[in-house]
Design a protein around this motif. Sequence first.
Motif, PDB file in Angstrom:
ATOM      1  N   ILE B  43      38.537 141.762 116.650  1.00  0.00           N
ATOM      2  CA  ILE B  43      39.372 142.410 117.671  1.00  0.00           C
ATOM      3  C   ILE B  43      39.163 141.677 118.996  1.00  0.00           C
ATOM      4  O   ILE B  43      40.097 141.449 119.760  1.00  0.00           O
ATOM      5  N   MET B  44      37.917 141.283 119.224  1.00  0.00           N
ATOM      6  CA  MET B  44      37.568 140.601 120.485  1.00  0.00           C
ATOM      7  C   MET B  44      38.245 139.239 120.597  1.00  0.00           C
ATOM      8  O   MET B  44      38.623 138.827 121.694  1.00  0.00           O
ATOM      9  N   VAL B  45      38.401 138.535 119.464  1.00  0.00           N
ATOM     10  CA  VAL B  45      38.946 137.176 119.551  1.00  0.00           C
ATOM     11  C   VAL B  45      40.476 137.111 119.443  1.00  0.00           C
ATOM     12  O   VAL B  45      41.045 136.035 119.629  1.00  0.00           O
ATOM     13  N   ILE B  46      41.116 138.252 119.178  1.00  0.00           N
ATOM     14  CA  ILE B  46      42.585 138.199 119.071  1.00  0.00           C
ATOM     15  C   ILE B  46      43.246 137.772 120.397  1.00  0.00           C
ATOM     16  O   ILE B  46      44.061 136.843 120.401  1.00  0.00           O
ATOM     17  N   PRO B  47      42.891 138.401 121.557  1.00  0.00           N
ATOM     18  CA  PRO B  47      43.550 137.936 122.804  1.00  0.00           C
ATOM     19  C   PRO B  47      43.317 136.445 123.110  1.00  0.00           C
ATOM     20  O   PRO B  47      44.281 135.731 123.389  1.00  0.00           O
ATOM     21  N   PRO B  48      42.057 135.921 123.030  1.00  0.00           N
ATOM     22  CA  PRO B  48      41.906 134.484 123.314  1.00  0.00           C
ATOM     23  C   PRO B  48      42.580 133.560 122.294  1.00  0.00           C
ATOM     24  O   PRO B  48      43.087 132.505 122.671  1.00  0.00           O
ATOM     25  N   LEU B  49      42.609 133.999 121.026  1.00  0.00           N
ATOM     26  CA  LEU B  49      43.270 133.173 120.005  1.00  0.00           C
ATOM     27  C   LEU B  49      44.787 133.124 120.239  1.00  0.00           C
ATOM     28  O   LEU B  49      45.416 132.072 120.143  1.00  0.00           O
ATOM     29  N   ASN B  50      45.355 134.302 120.604  1.00  0.00           N
ATOM     30  CA  ASN B  50      46.780 134.362 120.959  1.00  0.00           C
ATOM     31  C   ASN B  50      47.068 133.451 122.139  1.00  0.00           C
ATOM     32  O   ASN B  50      48.050 132.716 122.147  1.00  0.00           O
ATOM     33  N   ALA B  51      46.186 133.547 123.148  1.00  0.00           N
ATOM     34  CA  ALA B  51      46.381 132.746 124.366  1.00  0.00           C
ATOM     35  C   ALA B  51      46.310 131.262 124.029  1.00  0.00           C
ATOM     36  O   ALA B  51      47.107 130.466 124.525  1.00  0.00           O
ATOM     37  N   CYS B  52      45.364 130.882 123.160  1.00  0.00           N
ATOM     38  CA  CYS B  52      45.158 129.477 122.810  1.00  0.00           C
ATOM     39  C   CYS B  52      46.397 128.903 122.115  1.00  0.00           C
ATOM     40  O   CYS B  52      46.925 127.857 122.536  1.00  0.00           O
ATOM     41  N   ILE B  53      46.904 129.605 121.095  1.00  0.00           N
ATOM     42  CA  ILE B  53      48.059 129.065 120.367  1.00  0.00           C
ATOM     43  C   ILE B  53      49.312 129.115 121.253  1.00  0.00           C
ATOM     44  O   ILE B  53      50.153 128.204 121.220  1.00  0.00           O
ATOM     45  N   GLY B  54      49.399 130.159 122.093  1.00  0.00           N
ATOM     46  CA  GLY B  54      50.521 130.254 123.051  1.00  0.00           C
ATOM     47  C   GLY B  54      50.496 129.096 124.043  1.00  0.00           C
ATOM     48  O   GLY B  54      51.527 128.480 124.328  1.00  0.00           O
ATOM     49  N   ASP B  55      49.301 128.787 124.557  1.00  0.00           N
ATOM     50  CA  ASP B  55      49.159 127.686 125.533  1.00  0.00           C
ATOM     51  C   ASP B  55      49.506 126.346 124.880  1.00  0.00           C
ATOM     52  O   ASP B  55      50.211 125.529 125.470  1.00  0.00           O
ATOM     53  N   LEU B  56      48.999 126.118 123.660  1.00  0.00           N
ATOM     54  CA  LEU B  56      49.278 124.846 122.981  1.00  0.00           C
ATOM     55  C   LEU B  56      50.778 124.679 122.711  1.00  0.00           C
ATOM     56  O   LEU B  56      51.322 123.590 122.889  1.00  0.00           O
ATOM     57  N   SER B  57      51.443 125.781 122.340  1.00  0.00           N
ATOM     58  CA  SER B  57      52.893 125.715 122.105  1.00  0.00           C
ATOM     59  C   SER B  57      53.630 125.404 123.402  1.00  0.00           C
ATOM     60  O   SER B  57      54.588 124.626 123.406  1.00  0.00           O
ATOM     61  N   THR B  58      53.189 126.038 124.494  1.00  0.00           N
ATOM     62  CA  THR B  58      53.833 125.807 125.793  1.00  0.00           C
ATOM     63  C   THR B  58      53.674 124.337 126.203  1.00  0.00           C
ATOM     64  O   THR B  58      54.629 123.706 126.658  1.00  0.00           O
ATOM     65  N   ILE B  59      52.462 123.794 126.010  1.00  0.00           N
ATOM     66  CA  ILE B  59      52.217 122.385 126.353  1.00  0.00           C
ATOM     67  C   ILE B  59      53.124 121.492 125.504  1.00  0.00           C
ATOM     68  O   ILE B  59      53.770 120.577 126.014  1.00  0.00           O
ATOM     69  N   LEU B  60      53.175 121.809 124.193  1.00  0.00           N
ATOM     70  CA  LEU B  60      53.992 120.996 123.274  1.00  0.00           C
ATOM     71  C   LEU B  60      55.457 120.974 123.669  1.00  0.00           C
ATOM     72  O   LEU B  60      56.051 119.897 123.812  1.00  0.00           O
ATOM     73  N   ILE B  61      56.018 122.161 123.872  1.00  0.00           N
ATOM     74  CA  ILE B  61      57.458 122.222 124.157  1.00  0.00           C
ATOM     75  C   ILE B  61      57.759 121.576 125.501  1.00  0.00           C
ATOM     76  O   ILE B  61      58.755 120.874 125.670  1.00  0.00           O
ATOM     77  N   SER B  62      56.856 121.792 126.450  1.00  0.00           N
ATOM     78  CA  SER B  62      57.047 121.206 127.781  1.00  0.00           C
ATOM     79  C   SER B  62      56.981 119.672 127.705  1.00  0.00           C
ATOM     80  O   SER B  62      57.780 118.966 128.326  1.00  0.00           O
ATOM     81  N   LYS B  63      56.042 119.148 126.904  1.00  0.00           N
ATOM     82  CA  LYS B  63      55.914 117.695 126.743  1.00  0.00           C
ATOM     83  C   LYS B  63      57.124 117.120 126.009  1.00  0.00           C
ATOM     84  O   LYS B  63      57.702 116.126 126.446  1.00  0.00           O
ATOM     85  N   PHE B  64      57.518 117.765 124.882  1.00  0.00           N
ATOM     86  CA  PHE B  64      58.673 117.260 124.125  1.00  0.00           C
ATOM     87  C   PHE B  64      59.924 117.221 125.006  1.00  0.00           C
ATOM     88  O   PHE B  64      60.706 116.272 124.948  1.00  0.00           O
ATOM     89  N   THR B  65      60.104 118.302 125.812  1.00  0.00           N
ATOM     90  CA  THR B  65      61.281 118.357 126.687  1.00  0.00           C
ATOM     91  C   THR B  65      61.266 117.181 127.651  1.00  0.00           C
ATOM     92  O   THR B  65      62.269 116.487 127.820  1.00  0.00           O
ATOM     93  N   THR B  66      60.100 116.945 128.267  1.00  0.00           N
ATOM     94  CA  THR B  66      60.001 115.840 129.233  1.00  0.00           C
ATOM     95  C   THR B  66      60.240 114.504 128.535  1.00  0.00           C
ATOM     96  O   THR B  66      60.967 113.661 129.054  1.00  0.00           O
ATOM     97  N   TYR B  67      59.620 114.310 127.354  1.00  0.00           N
ATOM     98  CA  TYR B  67      59.797 113.051 126.607  1.00  0.00           C
ATOM     99  C   TYR B  67      61.276 112.811 126.303  1.00  0.00           C
ATOM    100  O   TYR B  67      61.762 111.698 126.414  1.00  0.00           O
ATOM    101  N   LEU B  68      61.971 113.893 125.905  1.00  0.00           N
ATOM    102  CA  LEU B  68      63.393 113.750 125.578  1.00  0.00           C
ATOM    103  C   LEU B  68      64.210 113.395 126.824  1.00  0.00           C
ATOM    104  O   LEU B  68      65.074 112.536 126.775  1.00  0.00           O
ATOM    105  N   TYR B  69      63.887 114.045 127.952  1.00  0.00           N
ATOM    106  CA  TYR B  69      64.637 113.784 129.189  1.00  0.00           C
ATOM    107  C   TYR B  69      64.391 112.374 129.722  1.00  0.00           C
ATOM    108  O   TYR B  69      65.292 111.755 130.257  1.00  0.00           O
ATOM    109  N   ILE B  70      63.128 111.872 129.575  1.00  0.00           N
ATOM    110  CA  ILE B  70      62.856 110.530 130.116  1.00  0.00           C
ATOM    111  C   ILE B  70      63.053 109.445 129.054  1.00  0.00           C
ATOM    112  O   ILE B  70      62.871 108.269 129.329  1.00  0.00           O
TER     113      ILE B  70
END
Lengths: 188, 183
Positions: B43-70
């Motif tokens: 129960i204790m690790v659910i919030p940090p695990l959610n945050a971790c996968i959420g953060d990695l997805s945000t980084i990924l999509i943000s990077k892919f978007t930038t790569y596509l635009y440039i």
Amino acid sequence: MLSQDSKTRIVKESIIGEIISITGDLFAGMIMVVFIMPKKSFSYLIIMIPALLTLRGNVSGTFIARTTRDLFTGELSKTLKPIKRWLENIGATLFISLLVGVFIGIVSQIVSFLLGNEIINLFIFLSIPLFTILFDLIISIPLSSFLNISCFRFGLDPNNLVNPIMTCVDDFLTVFGFFLSLILLGVH
Amino acid sequence: MEYFYKIIKESIVIVLLTSFLGLISGIYLSDQYYLLSSIPIFIMVIPPLNACIGDLSTILISKFTTYLYIGSIPPKIQKSETLKNNFIALLVTGILSVLFLSIISIIISPPNSLSILNPVIYAFILLFTIVILFAVFFVICFISAIFLFKHGKDPNNIMIPTLTSTADLITPIILLIILQIFI
């Protein structure tokens, strides 16, 4: 520069933010285990926790993003003028949060009733998300606005700093607010 | 009040929808209450695990978007060095983050939080969860970024809220499924 991202550079830049985020969220998890989990009604209360954490991210995160964008486009000055635009942003954030809070409360009550809940009534199920959301936003809105403006003044990009910091702060405030609401409402 | 109504009009549906996904996740956790209460550290690790996968997805999509635009990556589904570098680097970040999470959570968790589980198996469950989720989210991020970019839309606006909410929904479910396999 971005096109020349090396593996080492990506790991170095992203790991610091991740460690801060994980540490903050671990404290939120700790509050859940130490203070909320021992309650008799935990099996029903847990229904609304993921929804509240998701709501926090989507409402507070978008408030921060809108403020940052308004600062960059010049629609909002460093002194938050015109104040009307900032207040409308806050008003909309609060309105959406409270509306969705009511939705979370009603659905949680229905589901918990189907699961056999006889401990918590609808008033409590409605009050918990509303109190939790308000508690979070009352602190989060001024704090994130202050951080946004401070970053902007010092020439830093708020996108890179404010969101990761506030994700961690908001998760903690949401779980702590949830716990406070249980105490105030006398939920066992 | 024009800005006020504009924000509400654009946000209300997605916020309601994502909160509903959160409620589904909560219903699943409630259903698994007895399993979770026997190993409270999860129960204790659910919030940090959610945050971790959420953060990695945000980084990924943000990077892919930038790569596509440039123009660093072509708007086609094909392998590239940039893609490979990002996959390996962010997977390493995810693994290191989860190792950190495993160690710190064992140190600060209340006594008996991990009573029936070996700490090595616990760390392995978290690692396995992050690797599976990261691999799935990487593919989704890449394909959806290309699809949205080709259709003239900014992948950031659509994919970040969608992926973070999906991560909030799926992470606890995958975690508990893997936990049930190992105990």
